[in-house]
Structures are given as C-alpha cells and as structure tokens.
Design an enzyme around this catalytic site. Structure first.
Site, mmCIF file in Angstrom:
data_model
loop_
_atom_site.group_PDB
_atom_site.id
_atom_site.type_symbol
_atom_site.label_atom_id
_atom_site.label_comp_id
_atom_site.label_asym_id
_atom_site.label_seq_id
_atom_site.Cartn_x
_atom_site.Cartn_y
_atom_site.Cartn_z
ATOM 1 N N THR A 146 77.665 45.235 36.806
ATOM 2 C CA THR A 146 78.714 44.560 37.572
ATOM 3 C C THR A 146 79.475 43.561 36.710
ATOM 4 O O THR A 146 78.895 42.955 35.794
ATOM 5 C CB THR A 146 78.083 43.795 38.758
ATOM 6 N N TYR A 152 71.914 37.561 41.641
ATOM 7 C CA TYR A 152 72.372 38.956 41.598
ATOM 8 C C TYR A 152 72.920 39.282 40.208
ATOM 9 O O TYR A 152 72.519 40.261 39.572
ATOM 10 C CB TYR A 152 73.452 39.188 42.673
#
Ligand code: UDP
Length: 329
Positions: A118, A142
C-alpha cells in the site's frame, strides 16, 4: 499436474477480481480464504478451499495436491482506524500469518510471491507524485504491518531465494464491467461505495471528512485506480517474476488526483441522482493528497491501466452497486 496460482484472500475485493482476471487469461487458480471478510459468492473461478492462511496442515495439503507456481497474497486487514485501536490483531494477521504462509512456501519449494502492499507505507508525502524511492514513514499499524512484510520479503530472498513482487496500491476502486463481482466490505468505510449508497438511498448522506486540507477545494485528494488494472498488474508481475527470477516493487496509481468533492460530483453525473453531503471534521490518519507515480510499472512491466477516467471507474462500480444485494442474497 496442471500449474496453478494460489490466491490467498481470493474471496475479497481485489483478490476476487484478480482471480477472474487470471482465469480470463487462461491461468488456473486455487483460492484460500477463511471468509472472515470475503464472500463465497465472489469465488466464481478456480478451486476454493476455506481455511486460515496460517494453517500449516491446510497449506501443506494445497501445496501437495496442486502444482502451485506462485502465491498471490490479498488476505490482510485493511482498516486504518481499527489498526490503531487493535495493533495486536493487525500485526498478527498481516505479519505473523504472512510469515507462516511464507514458511509454508519455503517448506514446499514454491518460490514466487506477489504481495499486496500500500502507499500507506510512505506516510505523509514528502513530495508528489509518490514514486518507489519515496521515504518510508508509516503513520499507523496498518502501514507498518505492510512495511514489515516488505522487509521480511527481502530477507526471504537472501535466505531462501524466494522471489517476490511488491505492489503498492493507491485507491483501489470500481468493479468488473460484467457486474458479477465488485466491492462489498462489511462495514464499508471506502468513499466510492459510500457515496453510491447515498445515491441509491441506502444511506441518507455522505460525510466529507475534512474541508480544511491544503488542496484546491479543501477536501482530500486521492488517486483512484481500477481494480481490474490492479489485477492486470498482478498478472504482469507474475510473468516478470517467472522470467527474471528476481524481486521488484511497483507503485500502482493513475497519476491523477480527485478531491472528495470532485468525486461526489462525478457520482451525481454518472448515477443521475442527487447526493446529500454533510461536511464533517477530519478523519484521523488521513493525508491531504496522495497521488502515485507509476512510471516504473509502465516501463518494466508494460502495465497500461485501461480505466483511466474516474467516470468509467464509477460507472463500473455503479453497475455492481445497483445489484449487489440481489446477487448476494
Ligand atoms: N472519505 C470521506 N467520507 C467517507 C469516507 C472517506 O470524506 O465517508 C474520504 C477520506 O477522508 C479520504 C478519501 O475519502 O480522504 C478516500 O477514503 P477511503 O477510505 O475510500 O480510502 P483511503 O484513501 O483512506 O485509502
């Protein structure tokens, strides 16, 4: 034995589209998913195994019964806010379980891995657009969990010669144009499906999280990239890895930013429906502008996104959105 790709998390949003894309391109697949977030109905291609991605017995069985030439890993927890509240849960799922999966690959001599990473590993951008050299500075568990796996993959290459391609997505969006699969998170936190919910009347309004960012209209700017273009990048990465037997990393975006307000206007145009907007405060952890530079994927992989306008991305999402409840019943 027929060659297969193992898609871990293939019942989820990006995994299910990649599964369809691979099968449309004559690859055979096996899907491993525990259905904690994924939907069985999204697995319409390949063989399905329900189970935990860190279950050694299940993994060894899959690697014995099938000739797996590569593993694509989509099985991560993705909610940034939740990762701040429950870091243990995120590091366990996204890091520890990934290590178990990688160990099972090494044990079974499977040495090609494509990892869904990501742009969140970059944190708040130091410059735009964000390329692969941008400094890493995750700002939540995350992002850290994905960054840790990227490091682990470098170590597995050195120790075990495990090849990997890391794909860093910007904002995955849209749905397969067939309307058979699409985005369905529970709970839904992503902007496009939420605006479509407001357009279709499933919710009263859409909240804009922050109108005081340093952007033209004050709302956050994001780079929306169609899920099938991400699927295409996975296939190209596989082919690159099989040929080169090396590791690589690519940022995947369209290179164009749209603000939350602009996106809502496009949804109104595409759907023909009005959307009630509520201006709210900022959401914690949001960067003002995230736009990707994907020149490396264009030149090395030959990646060419097909859905390069926000209108077409939203048209595909809308087609799915109008019938998803019906399909999932
Ligand atoms: N957003 C918003 N209202 C919502 C959901 C999201 O204004 O109900 C904004 C969010 O702050 C971000 C953008 O829309 O700037 C995209 O958010 P999303 O959660 O879809 O993806 P992210 O960029 O967080 O990966």
């Amino acid at each position: 034995m027929e060659e297969r790709i193992l898609i871990v998390g293939g019942a989820g949003y990006i995994g299910s589209h990649t599964n369809k894309y691979l099968n449309d391109n004559n690859y055979k697949t096996v899907i491993l998913d525990d259905l904690s977030y994924g939907h069985k109905d999204a697995v319409k291609w390949g063989d399905f195994v329900k189970g935990d991605m860190a279950d050694d017995v299940i993994l060894d069985k899959i690697f014995t019964e099938y000739k797996i030439i590569a593993v694509f890993h989509f099985s991560a927890f993705i909610a940034v806010g939740e990762s701040v509240e429950k870091p243990g849960m995120y590091y366990n799922n996204n890091v520890s379980k990934t290590i178990s999966l990688l160990n099972a690959m090494v044990r079974n001599n499977v040495d090609n891995f494509v990892f869904s990473s990501t742009c969140a590993i970059m944190g708040n951008p130091k410059y735009l657009p964000i390329d692969e050299s941008h400094p890493r500075n995750p700002i939540n568990p995350y992002g850290w969990s994905k960054f840790m796996v990227e490091q682990i993959l470098k170590d597995f290459k050195k120790a075990h010669n495990l090849n990997s391609v890391v794909l860093r997505y910007f904002n995955a969006s849209g749905a397969d144009p067939s309307g058979t699969i699409g985005e369905k998170h529970n709970p839904e936190t992503h902007l496009i499906p939420l605006v479509l919910d407001a357009a279709i009347g499933r919710r009263d309004s859409i909240s804009i999280f922050g109108t005081d960012y340093d952007t033209d209209d004050g709302t956050c700017v994001r780079d929306y990239i169609h899920v099938n273009d991400l699927a295409q990048a996975h296939l190209l990465s596989l082919e690159w890895m099989l040929k080169n037997k090396e590791c690589n990393d690519f940022n995947l975006g369209n290179g164009t930013g749209f603000s939350v307000k602009q996106l809502i206007e496009v949804v109104k145009d595409v759907t023909g429906n009005d959307v009630e907007v509520v201006e709210s405060g900022r959401r914690e952890g949001d960067a003002g502008t995230l736009i990707g530079a994907s020149d490396k994927a264009h030149s090395i992989l030959g990646w060419k996104p097909k859905f390069d306008s926000l209108e077409t991305i939203i048209e595909t999402a809308w087609k799915w959105h109008q019938k998803m409840d019906f399909l999932e019943k």
